[in-house]
Scaffold this motif. Structure first.
Motif, mmCIF file in Angstrom:
data_model
loop_
_atom_site.group_PDB
_atom_site.id
_atom_site.type_symbol
_atom_site.label_atom_id
_atom_site.label_comp_id
_atom_site.label_asym_id
_atom_site.label_seq_id
_atom_site.Cartn_x
_atom_site.Cartn_y
_atom_site.Cartn_z
ATOM 1 N N GLU A 1 -4.452 -3.181 3.210
ATOM 2 C CA GLU A 1 -3.852 -3.047 1.871
ATOM 3 C C GLU A 1 -3.354 -1.627 1.619
ATOM 4 N N ASN A 2 -4.123 -0.633 2.031
ATOM 5 C CA ASN A 2 -3.736 0.771 1.809
ATOM 6 C C ASN A 2 -3.915 1.656 3.041
ATOM 7 N N GLU A 3 -4.627 1.172 4.041
ATOM 8 C CA GLU A 3 -5.146 2.035 5.107
ATOM 9 C C GLU A 3 -4.114 2.462 6.145
ATOM 10 N N MET A 4 -2.940 1.824 6.163
ATOM 11 C CA MET A 4 -1.895 2.256 7.103
ATOM 12 C C MET A 4 -0.765 2.998 6.387
ATOM 13 N N LYS A 5 -0.939 3.234 5.106
ATOM 14 C CA LYS A 5 0.102 3.947 4.351
ATOM 15 C C LYS A 5 0.115 5.421 4.757
ATOM 16 N N ILE A 6 1.179 6.091 4.350
ATOM 17 C CA ILE A 6 1.395 7.452 4.867
ATOM 18 C C ILE A 6 0.273 8.397 4.441
ATOM 19 N N GLY B 1 1.494 -4.595 9.971
ATOM 20 C CA GLY B 1 1.373 -3.177 9.653
ATOM 21 C C GLY B 1 2.137 -2.856 8.374
ATOM 22 N N HIS B 2 1.490 -2.104 7.472
ATOM 23 C CA HIS B 2 2.080 -1.815 6.163
ATOM 24 C C HIS B 2 1.654 -0.435 5.736
ATOM 25 N N THR B 3 2.505 0.516 5.640
ATOM 26 C CA THR B 3 3.933 0.543 5.861
ATOM 27 C C THR B 3 4.287 1.918 6.390
ATOM 28 N N ALA C 1 7.345 3.832 6.204
ATOM 29 C CA ALA C 1 8.186 4.755 5.417
ATOM 30 C C ALA C 1 8.355 4.202 4.008
ATOM 31 N N TRP C 2 7.947 4.981 3.016
ATOM 32 C CA TRP C 2 7.896 4.511 1.626
ATOM 33 C C TRP C 2 7.977 5.728 0.714
ATOM 34 N N HIS C 3 8.591 5.553 -0.443
ATOM 35 C CA HIS C 3 8.669 6.667 -1.392
ATOM 36 C C HIS C 3 7.315 6.909 -2.064
ATOM 37 N N SER C 4 6.448 5.887 -2.037
ATOM 38 C CA SER C 4 5.182 5.959 -2.769
ATOM 39 C C SER C 4 4.031 6.215 -1.802
ATOM 40 N N GLN C 5 2.892 6.585 -2.356
ATOM 41 C CA GLN C 5 1.699 6.887 -1.567
ATOM 42 C C GLN C 5 2.013 7.813 -0.383
ATOM 43 N N GLN C 6 2.881 8.794 -0.674
ATOM 44 C CA GLN C 6 3.087 9.868 0.298
ATOM 45 C C GLN C 6 2.005 10.920 0.077
ATOM 46 N N ASN D 1 9.630 0.260 3.061
ATOM 47 C CA ASN D 1 9.125 -0.478 1.907
ATOM 48 C C ASN D 1 9.860 -0.037 0.646
ATOM 49 N N GLU D 2 10.363 -1.008 -0.120
ATOM 50 C CA GLU D 2 10.796 -0.781 -1.506
ATOM 51 C C GLU D 2 11.857 0.312 -1.647
ATOM 52 N N ALA D 3 12.943 0.202 -0.897
ATOM 53 C CA ALA D 3 13.958 1.260 -0.905
ATOM 54 C C ALA D 3 15.106 1.007 -1.875
ATOM 55 N N SER E 1 6.799 -10.921 -3.330
ATOM 56 C CA SER E 1 6.515 -12.088 -4.171
ATOM 57 C C SER E 1 5.279 -11.897 -5.048
ATOM 58 N N HIS E 2 5.272 -10.787 -5.787
ATOM 59 C CA HIS E 2 4.278 -10.579 -6.845
ATOM 60 C C HIS E 2 4.839 -11.246 -8.097
ATOM 61 N N PHE E 3 4.426 -12.482 -8.340
ATOM 62 C CA PHE E 3 5.002 -13.220 -9.468
ATOM 63 C C PHE E 3 4.123 -13.080 -10.714
ATOM 64 N N VAL F 1 -1.323 -13.531 1.211
ATOM 65 C CA VAL F 1 -1.696 -13.296 -0.185
ATOM 66 C C VAL F 1 -2.268 -11.884 -0.305
ATOM 67 N N TRP F 2 -2.035 -11.268 -1.471
ATOM 68 C CA TRP F 2 -2.377 -9.848 -1.610
ATOM 69 C C TRP F 2 -3.810 -9.692 -2.124
ATOM 70 N N GLY F 3 -4.744 -10.132 -1.289
ATOM 71 C CA GLY F 3 -6.159 -10.045 -1.615
ATOM 72 C C GLY F 3 -6.814 -11.415 -1.517
ATOM 73 N N SER G 1 -8.045 -8.058 -6.371
ATOM 74 C CA SER G 1 -6.612 -7.891 -6.608
ATOM 75 C C SER G 1 -6.281 -6.577 -7.314
ATOM 76 N N TRP G 2 -5.123 -6.005 -6.993
ATOM 77 C CA TRP G 2 -4.620 -4.847 -7.727
ATOM 78 C C TRP G 2 -4.290 -5.245 -9.171
ATOM 79 N N ARG G 3 -4.180 -6.548 -9.419
ATOM 80 C CA ARG G 3 -3.945 -7.058 -10.773
ATOM 81 C C ARG G 3 -5.081 -8.010 -11.150
HETATM 82 O O1 G3I Z 1 -9.967 4.750 -3.195
HETATM 83 C C1 G3I Z 1 -9.757 5.474 -4.413
HETATM 84 C C2 G3I Z 1 -11.065 5.752 -5.101
HETATM 85 O O2 G3I Z 1 -11.862 6.574 -4.295
HETATM 86 C C3 G3I Z 1 -10.793 6.386 -6.448
HETATM 87 O O3 G3I Z 1 -11.991 6.536 -7.143
HETATM 88 C C4 G3I Z 1 -9.861 5.530 -7.262
HETATM 89 C C5 G3I Z 1 -9.498 6.189 -8.589
HETATM 90 O O4 G3I Z 1 -8.179 5.989 -8.947
HETATM 91 O O5 G3I Z 1 -8.643 5.327 -6.525
HETATM 92 C C6 G3I Z 1 -8.871 4.662 -5.314
HETATM 93 O O6 G3I Z 1 -7.632 4.479 -4.653
HETATM 94 C C7 G3I Z 1 -6.781 3.506 -5.185
HETATM 95 C C8 G3I Z 1 -6.410 2.529 -4.068
HETATM 96 O O7 G3I Z 1 -5.492 1.584 -4.541
HETATM 97 C C9 G3I Z 1 -7.611 1.795 -3.513
HETATM 98 O O8 G3I Z 1 -8.177 0.996 -4.477
HETATM 99 C C10 G3I Z 1 -5.538 4.160 -5.709
HETATM 100 O O9 G3I Z 1 -5.844 4.961 -6.845
HETATM 101 C C11 G3I Z 1 -4.531 3.124 -6.109
HETATM 102 O O10 G3I Z 1 -3.309 3.762 -6.448
HETATM 103 C C12 G3I Z 1 -4.273 2.178 -4.961
HETATM 104 O O11 G3I Z 1 -3.417 1.162 -5.422
HETATM 105 C C13 G3I Z 1 -2.748 0.452 -4.409
HETATM 106 C C14 G3I Z 1 -1.276 0.469 -4.701
HETATM 107 O O12 G3I Z 1 -0.589 -0.306 -3.723
HETATM 108 C C15 G3I Z 1 -0.723 1.884 -4.659
HETATM 109 O O13 G3I Z 1 0.646 1.893 -4.749
HETATM 110 C C16 G3I Z 1 -3.262 -0.981 -4.402
HETATM 111 O O14 G3I Z 1 -4.613 -1.018 -3.961
HETATM 112 C C17 G3I Z 1 -2.410 -1.831 -3.464
HETATM 113 O O15 G3I Z 1 -2.744 -3.177 -3.645
HETATM 114 C C18 G3I Z 1 -0.947 -1.647 -3.805
HETATM 115 O O16 G3I Z 1 -0.196 -2.403 -2.877
HETATM 116 C C19 G3I Z 1 1.199 -2.378 -3.104
HETATM 117 C C20 G3I Z 1 1.854 -2.535 -1.750
HETATM 118 O O17 G3I Z 1 1.433 -1.527 -0.886
HETATM 119 C C21 G3I Z 1 3.373 -2.522 -1.865
HETATM 120 N N1 G3I Z 1 3.832 -3.511 -2.816
HETATM 121 C C22 G3I Z 1 3.220 -3.454 -4.108
HETATM 122 C C23 G3I Z 1 1.693 -3.519 -3.994
HETATM 123 C C24 G3I Z 1 1.066 -3.545 -5.348
HETATM 124 O O18 G3I Z 1 1.280 -2.337 -6.025
#
Ligand code: G3I
Length: 455
Positions: free
Chosen positions: A86-91, A122-124, A126-131, A169-171, A248-250, A307-309, A315-317
């Motif tokens: 979900e996040n571990e291969m991001k930049i 693998g995700h992802t 090159a992306w503008h986010s999570q740099q 991702n998301e360009a 497809s986040h609906f 599915v995203w979780g 879920s992020w949501r």
């Molecule tokens: O791990 C830290 C934790 O130690 C800290 O206490 C906490 C406080 O904010 O943050 C935790 O990290 C968070 C991380 O998720 C793990 O839970 C980050 O703040 C948070 O920003 C991050 O959100 C991720 C998000 O991408 C960031 O853009 C979501 O988990 C992840 O589901 C989401 O996934 C993205 C896809 O990569 C691209 N498409 C959209 C999708 C949903 O946004």
């Protein structure tokens, strides 16, 4: 399906190599035969097993921090045969300081998945986010070089372990502009996306390379059309792109639309695979989940759904309860709908770039009918059988989906096009049924009969 991009350096299998593979495969066939795809329980009773029966995968996003949760891993191991970190291969995770790479959390997920026979997306790259902050503050040629080095290093590190990469991702912008997103990467030059794809291909020639985005589900939206035009341009110029991911986040603001299937099939007709990469749906309505799965199954080049979780609480949501399992890990109605859709779905038989046609009952003069059926399946390959009617001297053209390769054939004389993906099989007096073995190489799409000609 037969297209191969210029600059595509993936290994090819020539006739001599194929002969060797035939012998090796025959020995392997005798030695190892498992009931079904690894990573799945009994066929038809779990998401992964049912998807595999249709030549697809059913995956989930996985967070390394949850792998110590027994309830979570029990569901993961039972239900899914594909995993996306979900996040571990991001930049920011893989290169937290410039030139210092950190793969521990990603490897934890990759090892968990691969040791259980699950494939990895693998995700992802090159992306503008999570740099990481060092990259956020970069620009121009220094950023371009740093981005390309990141793509090269990470794709090389995981070479052979990742079946498909979200390279970029998301360009693109949301809204009606159809423009590229104004990011630090975009400001290095409009060709940054294709540069990233070329670097990824060079680093891992065996992985499928995807462009991945959200709000690209509605065929009429400007953003969807903009991505479509980019992919069409890439294909026409030989930029190495293999697939498009639809997140497809609906939700209520961005709902599922009935032209979703048109979107998937239109992209597939460009000669790329399509994948549903981050599916979640606000409130998890069973009917909508079912529609998404049916839409994927209806498109021959839709490889699978992620599915995203797993549970709503993952879920992020989370507050939208958008997933297939509740926070206690119990199956929701949407789960049953998805499983039913997977079990009812048909295996694709349509050539991806032409509309499905009904085979004639009486073949016109000079033609014949060839019907392809699935046969035995192993962990890494599968057999297909083709029955010809309407001619005793026949020529049948069959295509497999790269990176699949045919490793063995029987009851016919095969020749190959230069890509190695299109086989022309001629009758050799062995009857009207021939067969072949396809090495899946991570792709379980059913081979397609292109034509049958009486000679
Ligand atoms: O791990 C830290 C934790 O130690 C800290 O206490 C906490 C406080 O904010 O943050 C935790 O990290 C968070 C991380 O998720 C793990 O839970 C980050 O703040 C948070 O920003 C991050 O959100 C991720 C998000 O991408 C960031 O853009 C979501 O988990 C992840 O589901 C989401 O996934 C993205 C896809 O990569 C691209 N498409 C959209 C999708 C949903 O946004």
């Amino acid at each position: 399906m037969t297209e191969r991009c210029q600059g595509d350096t993936r290994p090819r299998t020539g006739p001599r190599a194929r002969t060797a593979i035939v012998l090796a495969a025959a020995a392997l066939l005798a030695a190892t035969s498992v009931a079904f795809l690894p990573g799945t329980a009994s066929a038809g009773t779990t998401l992964g097993a049912s998807a595999a029966e249709k030549g697809r995968y059913f995956g989930t996003a996985v967070a390394a921090s949850r792998l110590s949760d027994g309830n979570y891993t029990t569901i993961l191991n039972r239900e899914f045969n594909s995993v996306t970190p979900e996040n571990e291969m991001k930049i920011d995770a893989t290169e937290p300081q410039q030139g210092r790479f950190s793969y521990g959390a990603a490897e934890q997920i990759v090892n968990h998945a691969r040791s259980r026979g699950m494939s990895v997306r693998g995700h992802t790259l090159a992306w503008h986010s999570q740099q990481p902050s060092w990259m956020e503050s970069m620009s121009g040629s220094a950023l371009r070089s740093a981005m390309l080095n990141h793509v090269t290093q990470v794709a090389t590190h995981f070479r052979g372990q990742v079946v498909a990469w979200d390279v970029v991702n998301e360009a693109f912008e949301d809204g009606t502009s159809g423009a590229r997103r104004n990011s630090n990467l975009q400001r290095t030059g409009n060709d940054w996306i294709e540069a990233a794809f070329r670097a990824a291909r060079a680093a891992d020639p065996g992985a499928k390379l995807c462009y991945n985005d959200y709000n690209t589900d509605n065929w009429t939206h400007a953003k969807t059309q903009a991505v479509y035009n980019m992919v069409r341009d890439f294909k026409s110029r030989g930029v190495p792109i293999d697939c498009v991911g639809f997140q497809s986040h609906f939700n209520n603001d961005s709902p599922y639309v009935s032209n979703y299937r048109t979107t998937l099939s239109s992209f597939a007709a460009l000669g790329v695979d399509v994948q549903v990469t981050e599916l979640d749906i606000q409130g998890a309505p069973a009917a909508t989940y079912r529609s998404v799965v049916e839409d994927c199954l209806a498109v021959a080049r839709c490889n699978g759904v992620t599915v995203w979780g797993i549970r709503d609480s993952d879920s992020w949501r989370a507050s939208q309860t958008p997933l297939l399992f509740n926070s206690s890990g119990q199956k929701k109605a949407a789960y049953d709908a998805v499983l039913a859709a997977l079990n009812n779905g048909t295996t694709p038989t349509d050539p991806p770039t032409t509309p499905p046609t009904t085979p004639p009952t009486t073949p016109p003069s000079g033609s014949c009918t060839a019907t392809l059926q699935d046969s035995t399946r192993w962990g890494d390959r599968f057999n297909s059988q083709v029955t010809v009617s309407g001619a005793s001297n026949w020529t049948v053209v069959v295509a497999v989906t790269p990176p699949q390769k045919v490793s063995n054939t029987w009851n016919g004389t095969p020749t190959w096009d230069s890509s190695g993906n299109v086989m022309t099989m001629r009758s050799n007096g062995s009857g009207n049924v021939f067969g072949f073995t396809t090495m899946a190489n991570g792709t379980w799409t059913r081979p397609v009969v292109r034509s049958c000609t009486a000679s």
